[in-house]
Design a protein around this motif. Structure first.
Motif, short mmCIF file in Angstrom:
data_model
loop_
_atom_site.label_atom_id
_atom_site.label_comp_id
_atom_site.label_asym_id
_atom_site.label_seq_id
_atom_site.Cartn_x
_atom_site.Cartn_y
_atom_site.Cartn_z
N VAL A 176 -1.35 -3.73 7.44
CA VAL A 176 -2.31 -4.91 7.76
C VAL A 176 -3.47 -4.65 7.02
CG1 VAL A 176 -1.60 -4.82 10.26
CG2 VAL A 176 -3.30 -3.31 9.78
N HIS A 177 -3.60 -3.62 6.05
CA HIS A 177 -4.59 -3.47 5.18
C HIS A 177 -4.34 -3.67 3.82
CE1 HIS A 177 -6.70 -1.42 8.38
NE2 HIS A 177 -5.67 -0.85 9.00
N ILE A 178 -3.08 -3.63 3.33
CA ILE A 178 -2.66 -3.80 1.91
C ILE A 178 -2.25 -5.06 1.67
CG2 ILE A 178 -2.59 -1.16 2.00
CD1 ILE A 178 0.58 -1.57 1.76
N SER A 179 -2.04 -5.37 0.50
CA SER A 179 -1.49 -6.69 -0.06
C SER A 179 0.25 -6.76 0.26
CB SER A 179 -1.67 -6.80 -1.71
OG SER A 179 -0.75 -5.93 -2.33
N GLY A 180 0.69 -7.87 0.51
CA GLY A 180 2.23 -7.85 0.60
C GLY A 180 2.92 -7.28 -0.47
N GLU A 181 2.48 -7.72 -1.70
CA GLU A 181 3.13 -6.99 -2.65
C GLU A 181 3.17 -5.51 -2.78
OE1 GLU A 181 2.64 -6.71 -7.72
OE2 GLU A 181 1.29 -7.97 -6.50
N ASP A 182 2.34 -4.81 -2.29
CA ASP A 182 2.13 -3.29 -2.39
C ASP A 182 3.09 -2.92 -0.97
OD1 ASP A 182 0.42 -2.70 -4.33
OD2 ASP A 182 -1.35 -3.01 -3.29
N ARG A 183 2.90 -3.63 0.01
CA ARG A 183 3.97 -3.58 1.06
C ARG A 183 5.19 -3.53 0.57
NH1 ARG A 183 3.16 -7.83 4.46
NH2 ARG A 183 5.00 -8.69 3.07
N ASP A 184 5.69 -4.26 0.07
CA ASP A 184 7.08 -4.83 -0.14
C ASP A 184 7.59 -3.91 -1.12
OD1 ASP A 184 7.06 -6.89 1.37
OD2 ASP A 184 6.83 -8.33 -0.21
N ALA A 185 6.88 -3.28 -2.26
CA ALA A 185 7.08 -2.26 -3.25
C ALA A 185 7.59 -1.04 -2.42
CB ALA A 185 6.32 -2.05 -4.07
N ILE A 186 6.77 -0.70 -1.48
CA ILE A 186 7.03 0.71 -0.77
C ILE A 186 8.09 0.35 0.03
CG2 ILE A 186 6.04 2.40 0.91
CD1 ILE A 186 3.37 1.63 -0.15
N ALA A 187 8.19 -0.72 0.83
CA ALA A 187 9.51 -0.83 1.83
C ALA A 187 10.76 -0.92 0.78
CB ALA A 187 9.17 -2.25 2.27
N ASN A 188 10.69 -1.59 -0.36
CA ASN A 188 12.11 -1.55 -1.09
C ASN A 188 12.33 -0.18 -1.77
OD1 ASN A 188 12.21 -4.28 -0.98
ND2 ASN A 188 11.03 -4.70 -2.83
#
Length: 305
Positions: free
Chosen positions: A173-185
């Protein structure tokens, strides 16, 4: 006191308290100026005069850690190729403050924040030489002096992955979708559940807040040795991914020596795990500088050669 976060204090350490403790136990330092210079998860850090720095545990868990530092750091002198704080003053618990504390030689330098890729890369050989020498310290001697073995269960990759997924849920909820997706991937690509044991003496907590650089941005010191333990070298080798850009990694391994794929898996995982925690703390403390450094550290760790 109930702590909501792992960085919350069990004991408040104020400047007046520090002045009192130093006056009573080390009167030769009592005329020197005292200044708070840092607040970590485990310790409050005060500079005393020009030459010394004192660390005072602020969490109960830090008490045994600082005892380990005071005992083992003098034994490491012949094995450490980078400057480190040398214990000089051993403070005793009192009625005002129930924990031991340590005074060390002061190391000049700043935390490595906002450096260029080339500045990061310039420390590859120095970091490799440092870790190769540290990891050569006899593990039996470390154990004989009370150093624990793999106290964080580093070999259980599946368990650590679960923790990281929990961290990501909080971060999301605090970070960009790009950063979230990179970690999730990245986490989806980690399919190994456990790695084979290997044993070396570890610093145990190498990250941006425990490393110092000089004015040119080159590594100039390693601080905070409270997590000394015997465990898998991948824990310390996180710096290959968290600190060094992709093009500098081979230079590191040419000096340190090649490692197997499991070691690289653990090293990269810790290179993402540690800054995720730093990022969470930075958000809690509203520290935008550390938050950005944690973000960039993860970005660097996930970059391929």
């Amino acid at each position: 006191m109930t702590n909501a976060n792992p960085w919350d204090a069990d004991w408040e350490v104020s400047e007046p308290l520090v002045r009192t403790l130093i006056l009573r136990q080390f009167p030769q330092l009592s005329s020197m100026p005292i200044k708070l210079i840092g607040c970590g998860w485990d310790n409050m850090v005060f500079r005393v005069g020009d030459d010394f720095v004192f660390r005072f545990p602020r969490r109960n868990v830090a008490v045994e850690l600082i005892k380990k530092e005071g005992m083992l750091l003098p034994m490491l002198a012949a094995f450490l190729t980078l400057p480190y704080p040398k214990p000089v003053f051993y403070g005793e618990p009192t009625t005002d403050y129930p924990f031991p504390f340590l005074g060390y030689t002061y190391l000049p330098g700043t935390f490595p924040k906002g450096l260029t890729d080339e500045q990061h890369a310039s420390s590859a050989v120095a970091l490799a030489t440092f870790l190769k020498s540290l990891h050569a310290f006899p593990t039996q001697r470390a154990r004989e002096n009370g150093i624990e073995q793999d106290h964080r269960n580093l070999l259980d990759i599946a368990q650590r992955k679960e923790k990281m997924q929990t961290f990501l849920s909080t971060l999301a909820v605090h970070i960009s979708g790009e950063d979230r997706d990179a970690i999730a991937n990245y986490l989806r690509q980690v399919v190994i559940d456990r790695i084979s044991p290997r044993e070396v003496l570890l610093h145990g907590d190498l990250h941006v807040k425990n490393m110092l650089v000089d004015e040119a941005g080159q590594i100039s010191g390693i601080i905070d040795w409270g997590d000394l333990n015997v465990g898998h070298p991948g824990a310390d080798l996180n710096v290959v991914y968290s600190f060094l850009p992709p093009h500098a990694r081979q230079s590191f391994f040419q000096v340190y020596g090649e490692v197997d794929e499991e070691t690289k898996i653990l090293a990269r995982m810790m290179a993402v795990y540690i800054p995720m925690l730093l990022w969470l703390q930075a958000i809690d403390h509203k520290d935008e500088i550390v938050a950005e450094e944690a973000r960039m550290t993860i970005h660097r760790a996930l970059a391929d050669e």
